[in-house]
Design a protein around this motif. Structure first.
Motif: not given
Ligand code: TYM
Length: 373
Positions: A75, A78-79, A87, A114, A197, A219, A221-222, A246, A249, A259
């Motif tokens: 899973y 993308r926002g 990135g 979102e 989400q 990444a 951040d999620q 990850n 970038l 990025m």
């Protein structure tokens, strides 16, 4: 140095990934995990070997279950706040490899809801249109249409809402404030948002009627969303979702932040950029680790560790030998800053040329991938 901040909506400062593992409570990807992956995939993806994917939650469990014959589902999402940039492609390139290596289903959520809620200037019509534009970048990567399911939230909300509500019921406003940094000024749509989400973590189980664990490449951040999902999973009778994270970038301008289009588009490379634009952006903005004068550079050599053209090549040049030669030549002064930029420009443009061709073809293929209510 600016203190690093990493949230699903903002990344600033120079991120120390080891500190982040501790702060977020995730686990480092160890050599023994890499060995377990290799048992199934034969070869390791270069993003695993280079530590671009560096952290995880329960990946060991996913692999153990897989070796016992239990399949997981991938899973990610993308926002759609604009065009796709390079990135975003990092986790998606890896997902394509994972799907091929493990022969598993792949769910891709596009969060037009979102981005409508959190971006002042975007209408729902715009974010929904962008959702299907962004979806082309996924299809262009060659995912298997029989095993890949893409949806824009507002067109699949009937299904998602029923999974999101039991999650929302178990998360308080104070938890949401603590995990996501919401305040009293945050609109109430955003307070519901994390449950939506998180809902996709359980979608494969709901759709198949089996208990399917999801593995989320994204990444780091999620990650806050997965904390919520993992917390409620046992209460709702679903397997806890697993994640593989990850690094970012970096921005072409330097190692601070990621990025991102939030700082403006001039130094961001989009999948739709033409050759000239890519060349211009890299030549103008890529932070150089070269010396001030040619003479000094030849004598003392450059610093690839802070040079963004080199750093970017670690994400996009698959060939380890080529990469090492570039590193050594730059460090010794044999390779000049302009020449290093030219190598990156060529690499990015070659990738984008093929991607843009595939993206054109994807326009016809797209309907095969789409889930709608
Ligand atoms: P979004 O659109 O901000 O980001 C999409 C994906 O790209 C990753 N990412 C990056 N990876 C490497 N380098 C960067 N500079 C970089 N910038 C962004 C993000 O981590 C993400 O994986 N709310 C989400 C959409 C979403 C989602 C998901 C993402 C819904 N469900 C599940 C990941 C997994 C969002 O706005 O992503």
């Amino acid at each position: 140095m600016e203190e690093a901040k990493v949230t699903p909506w903002e990344v600033t400062g120079e991120v120390d990934y080891d500190t982040l593992i501790k702060e977020f409570g995730t686990s480092k990807i160890t050599p023994s995990i890499l060995e377990s992956i290799k048992k199934h995939s034969k070869k390791l993806h270069y993003m695993l070997e280079r530590g671009i994917f560096f952290s995880h939650r329960d990946l060991d469990i996913v692999l153990k279950e897989y070796s016992e014959g239990k399949k997981f589902a991938i899973y990610t999402g993308r926002g759609p706040s604009g065009d796709t940039h390079l990135g975003h492609m990092i986790p998606w390139i890896f997902c394509k490899w994972l799907q091929d290596a493990f022969n598993v289903d792949f769910y891709f959520m596009i969060t037009d809801d979102e981005k409508f809620l959190c971006k002042k200037d975007l209408t729902l019509e715009q974010t929904n249109k962008l959702a299907y534009e962004n979806a082309l970048d996924i299809v262009a990567l060659g995912f298997d249409p029989k095993k890949t399911f893409i949806f824009a939230d507002t067109d699949y909300m009937n299904q998602l809402y029923k999974i999101a509500l039991p999650i929302a019921k178990r998360v308080t406003a104070s938890q949401a404030k603590a995990v996501f940094g919401f305040t009293n000024n945050t609109n109430i749509g955003m307070y519901l948002w994390p449950a939506i989400q998180a809902a996709t973590c359980f979608l494969p189980s709901v759709l198949t009627g089996k208990k399917i664990r999801t593995l989320i490449p994204a990444a780091i951040d999620q990650d806050p969303y997965w904390r919520i999902a993992r917390d409620v999973a046992p209460k709702l009778g679903f397997p806890k979702t697993a994640a593989i994270h990850n690094i970012f970038l970096p921005s072409l301008k330097g190692p601070q932040g990621k990025m991102s289009t939030s700082e403006g588009n001039e130094a961001t490379i989009f999948t739709t950029d033409d050759e000239k634009t890519v060349k211009k952006k890299i030549n103008k903005y890529a932070f150089s680790g070269g010396r001030d004068t040619l003479e000094e550079h030849r004598k003392k050599g450059g610093n690839p560790d802070i040079d963004m053209s080199y750093q970017w090549l670690t994400f996009f040049e698959e060939d380890d030998k080529k990469l090492k030669k570039i590193y050594d030549d730059y460090k010794s002064g044999k390779l000049l800053s302009g020449e290093l930029k030219a190598i990156l420009i060529k690499k990015v443009n070659t990738f984008l040329k093929q991607h843009q061709k595939n993206r054109e073809k994807a326009k016809k293929l797209l309907p095969k991938f789409i889930l709608k209510d």
